[in-house]
Design an enzyme around this catalytic site. Structure first.
Site, PDB file in Angstrom:
ATOM      1  N   HIS A 113      47.312  36.430  45.066  1.00 11.70           N
ATOM      2  CA  HIS A 113      47.155  37.874  45.249  1.00 11.70           C
ATOM      3  C   HIS A 113      47.731  38.333  46.585  1.00 11.70           C
ATOM      4  O   HIS A 113      48.066  39.504  46.750  1.00 11.70           O
ATOM      5  CB  HIS A 113      45.683  38.269  45.127  1.00 11.70           C
ATOM      6  CG  HIS A 113      45.196  38.275  43.701  1.00 11.70           C
ATOM      7  ND1 HIS A 113      43.992  38.788  43.312  1.00 11.70           N
ATOM      8  CD2 HIS A 113      45.773  37.810  42.568  1.00 11.70           C
ATOM      9  CE1 HIS A 113      43.846  38.658  41.998  1.00 11.70           C
ATOM     10  NE2 HIS A 113      44.925  38.053  41.528  1.00 11.70           N
ATOM     11  N   ASP A 162      50.840  37.243  54.603  1.00  8.61           N
ATOM     12  CA  ASP A 162      50.362  38.159  55.633  1.00  8.61           C
ATOM     13  C   ASP A 162      48.920  38.623  55.418  1.00  8.61           C
ATOM     14  O   ASP A 162      48.454  39.541  56.092  1.00  8.61           O
ATOM     15  CB  ASP A 162      51.295  39.378  55.702  1.00  8.61           C
ATOM     16  CG  ASP A 162      51.455  40.071  54.343  1.00  8.61           C
ATOM     17  OD1 ASP A 162      50.764  39.666  53.393  1.00  8.61           O
ATOM     18  OD2 ASP A 162      52.264  40.999  54.240  1.00  8.61           O
ATOM     19  N   ARG A 204      60.889  36.744  31.708  1.00  4.08           N
ATOM     20  CA  ARG A 204      61.454  36.839  33.065  1.00  4.08           C
ATOM     21  C   ARG A 204      62.604  35.859  33.252  1.00  4.08           C
ATOM     22  O   ARG A 204      63.100  35.663  34.361  1.00  4.08           O
ATOM     23  CB  ARG A 204      60.344  36.607  34.093  1.00  4.08           C
ATOM     24  CG  ARG A 204      59.302  37.710  34.039  1.00  4.08           C
ATOM     25  CD  ARG A 204      58.076  37.447  34.875  1.00  4.08           C
ATOM     26  NE  ARG A 204      57.040  38.443  34.582  1.00  4.08           N
ATOM     27  CZ  ARG A 204      55.791  38.378  35.026  1.00  4.08           C
ATOM     28  NH1 ARG A 204      55.411  37.382  35.815  1.00  4.08           N
ATOM     29  NH2 ARG A 204      54.916  39.322  34.712  1.00  4.08           N
TER      30      ARG A 204
HETATM   31  C1  HEM Z   1      38.774  34.936  36.478  1.00  6.02           C
HETATM   32  C2  HEM Z   1      39.908  34.657  37.049  1.00  6.02           C
HETATM   33  C3  HEM Z   1      41.247  35.195  36.628  1.00  6.02           C
HETATM   34  C4  HEM Z   1      41.550  36.250  35.825  1.00  6.02           C
HETATM   35  C5  HEM Z   1      40.589  37.213  35.120  1.00  6.02           C
HETATM   36  C6  HEM Z   1      42.987  36.326  35.754  1.00  6.02           C
HETATM   37  C7  HEM Z   1      43.681  37.253  35.002  1.00  6.02           C
HETATM   38  C8  HEM Z   1      45.039  37.443  35.091  1.00  6.02           C
HETATM   39  C9  HEM Z   1      45.767  38.488  34.406  1.00  6.02           C
HETATM   40  C10 HEM Z   1      45.143  39.518  33.466  1.00  6.02           C
HETATM   41  C11 HEM Z   1      47.056  38.379  34.767  1.00  6.02           C
HETATM   42  C12 HEM Z   1      48.218  39.290  34.372  1.00  6.02           C
HETATM   43  C13 HEM Z   1      48.825  38.777  33.100  1.00  6.02           C
HETATM   44  C14 HEM Z   1      50.126  39.500  32.805  1.00  6.02           C
HETATM   45  O1  HEM Z   1      50.078  40.554  32.191  1.00  6.02           O
HETATM   46  O2  HEM Z   1      51.169  38.991  33.197  1.00  6.02           O
HETATM   47  C15 HEM Z   1      47.163  37.264  35.673  1.00  6.02           C
HETATM   48  C16 HEM Z   1      48.340  36.859  36.253  1.00  6.02           C
HETATM   49  C17 HEM Z   1      48.453  35.762  37.064  1.00  6.02           C
HETATM   50  N1  HEM Z   1      47.436  34.913  37.441  1.00  6.02           N
HETATM   51 FE1  HEM Z   1      45.504  35.077  36.945  1.00  6.02          FE
HETATM   52  N2  HEM Z   1      43.521  35.332  36.522  1.00  6.02           N
HETATM   53  C18 HEM Z   1      42.494  34.623  37.072  1.00  6.02           C
HETATM   54  C19 HEM Z   1      42.607  33.517  37.864  1.00  6.02           C
HETATM   55  C20 HEM Z   1      43.781  32.961  38.284  1.00  6.02           C
HETATM   56  C21 HEM Z   1      43.908  31.721  38.972  1.00  6.02           C
HETATM   57  C22 HEM Z   1      42.761  30.768  39.369  1.00  6.02           C
HETATM   58  C23 HEM Z   1      45.213  31.537  39.224  1.00  6.02           C
HETATM   59  C24 HEM Z   1      45.778  30.318  39.909  1.00  6.02           C
HETATM   60  C25 HEM Z   1      46.840  30.308  40.641  1.00  6.02           C
HETATM   61  C26 HEM Z   1      45.938  32.673  38.694  1.00  6.02           C
HETATM   62  C27 HEM Z   1      47.318  32.876  38.772  1.00  6.02           C
HETATM   63  C28 HEM Z   1      47.986  33.941  38.218  1.00  6.02           C
HETATM   64  C29 HEM Z   1      49.411  34.179  38.375  1.00  6.02           C
HETATM   65  C30 HEM Z   1      50.405  33.334  39.162  1.00  6.02           C
HETATM   66  C31 HEM Z   1      49.693  35.329  37.665  1.00  6.02           C
HETATM   67  C32 HEM Z   1      51.046  36.017  37.528  1.00  6.02           C
HETATM   68  C33 HEM Z   1      51.112  37.260  38.400  1.00  6.02           C
HETATM   69  C34 HEM Z   1      52.410  37.997  38.236  1.00  6.02           C
HETATM   70  O3  HEM Z   1      53.021  37.901  37.183  1.00  6.02           O
HETATM   71  O4  HEM Z   1      52.835  38.676  39.166  1.00  6.02           O
HETATM   72  N3  HEM Z   1      45.042  33.508  38.114  1.00  6.02           N
HETATM   73  N4  HEM Z   1      45.934  36.706  35.835  1.00  6.02           N
END
Ligand code: HEM
Length: 481
Positions: A124, A180, A437
């Site tokens: 994030h 940052d 992508r």
């Molecule tokens: C309860 C915990 C979490 C929830 C509810 C969650 C939910 C989501 C959702 C809804 C997306 C956007 C999907 C999309 O439309 O592309 C996302 C993207 C992502 N999440 Fe999670 N996530 C969680 C935890 C994590 C964890 C532990 C990681 C580990 C690194 C992670 C890494 C990412 C990454 C790299 C993306 C892509 C962001 C982007 O495309 O800019 N997330 N997540």
């Protein structure tokens, strides 16, 4: 040919240094920056972090700033999107159900659950793609699928409209790519201002150690805020409190510093300590090979080591001897940007369990067991009010995240309600994001990194010692490796 991981550590380290040079030479690809070029800055004008990440690179002020494009680790022609027929093959929902669904929780027993929360916290800080309005993806449901709507729909990723016409589409990050601390300090000037006390450089925190609830109105409800949960909230709270502790310490050591100077300096220190934790604690924990442990410490302290770097600061400007922090800026001819390939490998959702046990830090007793769905954004403040931060941090320290493997995708995220109530299967979305992508498929990716392609699914699974039925279930077609 042998692989660094199979070599004696000092030799493996030398191979890693060589690989790093090759990757820098061949796998950093500039996709350009939108908007007019900003005037070059001077160190005196820009001693602090900017909210939008501009002027971290004084010579290329837009590099890595909010709204700037993701770079690539593979040559641009290889990032062209697949045609409309191929991009949904194999069907991502079928892959989600057949290969990713968790049947029983497979824990990563060398890690605790803070490691999962930590990496989402970092992600994030680093990047976020925006959704495109209209024209969503339509994924046909495989036979026998009980998803409530056929086809399954979700937004595409917004393409940067200012990208060059004669090249594959490029995408921009809504948040600064820099390390940052922007995930806690805010991505917009309004939010960053709203959480400051304007006294002693501190941030306003309520009883649970988060900015007052009313400031949340300034966050995008469909952006990262929608993915908040108790694990992430704990780290937000910890590093916001840390900011205030640093500001207080600076104020007592340097009484002449203004509120702005204290805020800016505390942010620099706080962001640097996050980078250090990630480099010398998190990464060696998740890739706990003796060579990578030494390599990551080398990145930070240099081969001369922590003791030397603590005693005489930088002995030389050489990054191999004295570490990367403090070495001369070197972007290898490509202004800094995180890459689409980097985003793809960080989609580590299997790290999340489906239930979390809350324990008492005093006697280790399990006091509650919560389904993941109970720990998400809407319930964060309730849990932070009814448990102490110490007990929650202890509980996360006692629990394991999931192993990053097949058949371990959290069920709660395969049916995750979005803020408007619509459900998504995040596993299906994860697969489609990588494809839309233009991140090359497995073997093309290997070729782009100068690695030999695999020819069978057996080679893909051989190092992970999977249960035998996994190979059977994947050995159907080699077309899509
Ligand atoms: C309860 C915990 C979490 C929830 C509810 C969650 C939910 C989501 C959702 C809804 C997306 C956007 C999907 C999309 O439309 O592309 C996302 C993207 C992502 N999440 Fe999670 N996530 C969680 C935890 C994590 C964890 C532990 C990681 C580990 C690194 C992670 C890494 C990412 C990454 C790299 C993306 C892509 C962001 C982007 O495309 O800019 N997330 N997540």
């Amino acid at each position: 040919m042998v692989g660094w991981s199979r070599l004696w550590s000092p030799v493996g380290l030398a191979v890693l240094v060589g690989l790093r040079s090759q990757l820098r030479a061949y796998n950093l690809v500039d996709t350009g920056r939108p908007g007019a070029r900003l005037p070059v800055g001077t160190p005196d004008e820009h001693r602090a972090r900017s909210v939008d990440g501009t002027y971290n690179d004084l010579g290329e002020p837009r590099a890595g700033s909010a709204g700037s494009r993701f770079g690539r680790n593979v040559p641009l022609p290889r990032t062209a999107p697949e045609n409309a027929d191929d991009i949904c093959e194999p069907n991502p929902r079928l892959v989600s159900r057949r290969l990713l669904t968790r049947r029983e929780f497979r824990p990563a027993t060398t890690l605790n659950l803070l490691a999962a929360a930590w990496i989402q916290f970092e992600v994030h800080d680093w990047f976020n793609h925006a959704p495109q309005a209209g024209n969503p993806w339509h994924i046909r449901l495989p036979d026998g699928d009980d998803w409530p709507h056929d086809p399954m729909t979700f937004a595409r990723t917004a393409v940067d409209p200012t990208g060059p016409d004669d090249q594959p589409p490029v995408f921009a990050s809504t948040v600064s790519h820099w390390w940052d601390g922007s995930q806690i300090y805010g991505e917009t000037a309004d939010y960053a201002e709203s959480i400051r006390t304007h006294d002693g450089g501190r941030i306003a925190l309520d009883d649970v150690g988060l900015p007052p609830a009313e400031t949340e109105a300034l966050l995008d409800p469909n952006g990262q805020a929608a993915n908040f949960w108790v694990g992430l909230a704990l780290l937000h709270s910890l590093f916001l409190r840390e900011h205030n502790a640093i500001a207080n310490r600076l104020a007592s050591a340097y009484p002449a510093m203004t509120d702005q100077q204290l805020y800016d300096s505390a942010r620099l220190v706080n962001a640097a300590s996050m980078a250090k934790i990630h480099t010398v604690d998190w990464t060696p924990a998740i890739i706990a090979h003796p060579t990578t442990v030494a390599a990551m410490r080398g990145n930070w302290f240099g081969l001369l080591g922590e003791r030397m770097s603590g005693r005489i600061a930088r002995f030389t400007d050489n990054e191999i001897l004295s570490g990367i922090p403090g070495s001369a800026t070197a972007d290898n001819g490509v202004p800094f940007a995180l890459t689409e390939e980097f985003v793809a490998v960080y989609r580590m959702h299997p790290l999340l369990p489906d239930t979390v046990e809350f324990r008492s830090g005093l006697d280790d007793r399990v006091v509650a067991r919560h389904a993941m769905a109970d720990l998400l954004a809407a319930d964060v403040r309730r849990h932070l009010t009814s448990n102490t931060a110490a007990d929650l941090l202890y509980s996360f320290g006692r629990a394991h995240p999931g192993e990053l493997s097949l058949h371990n995708f959290p069920r709660s995220l395969q049916n995750l309600a979005r803020p408007d109530g619509t459900p998504i299967d995040l596993a299906t979305v994860d697969i489609m994001r990588v494809r839309e992508r233009g991140v090359p498929r497995y073997n093309d990716f290997r070729r782009a990194l100068r690695m030999a392609p695999v020819t069978t699914f057996r080679e893909l699974t051989v190092t992970t010692r999977p249960p035998p039925n996994w190979r059977r279930s994947t050995a159907t077609s080699s077309r899509w490796i």
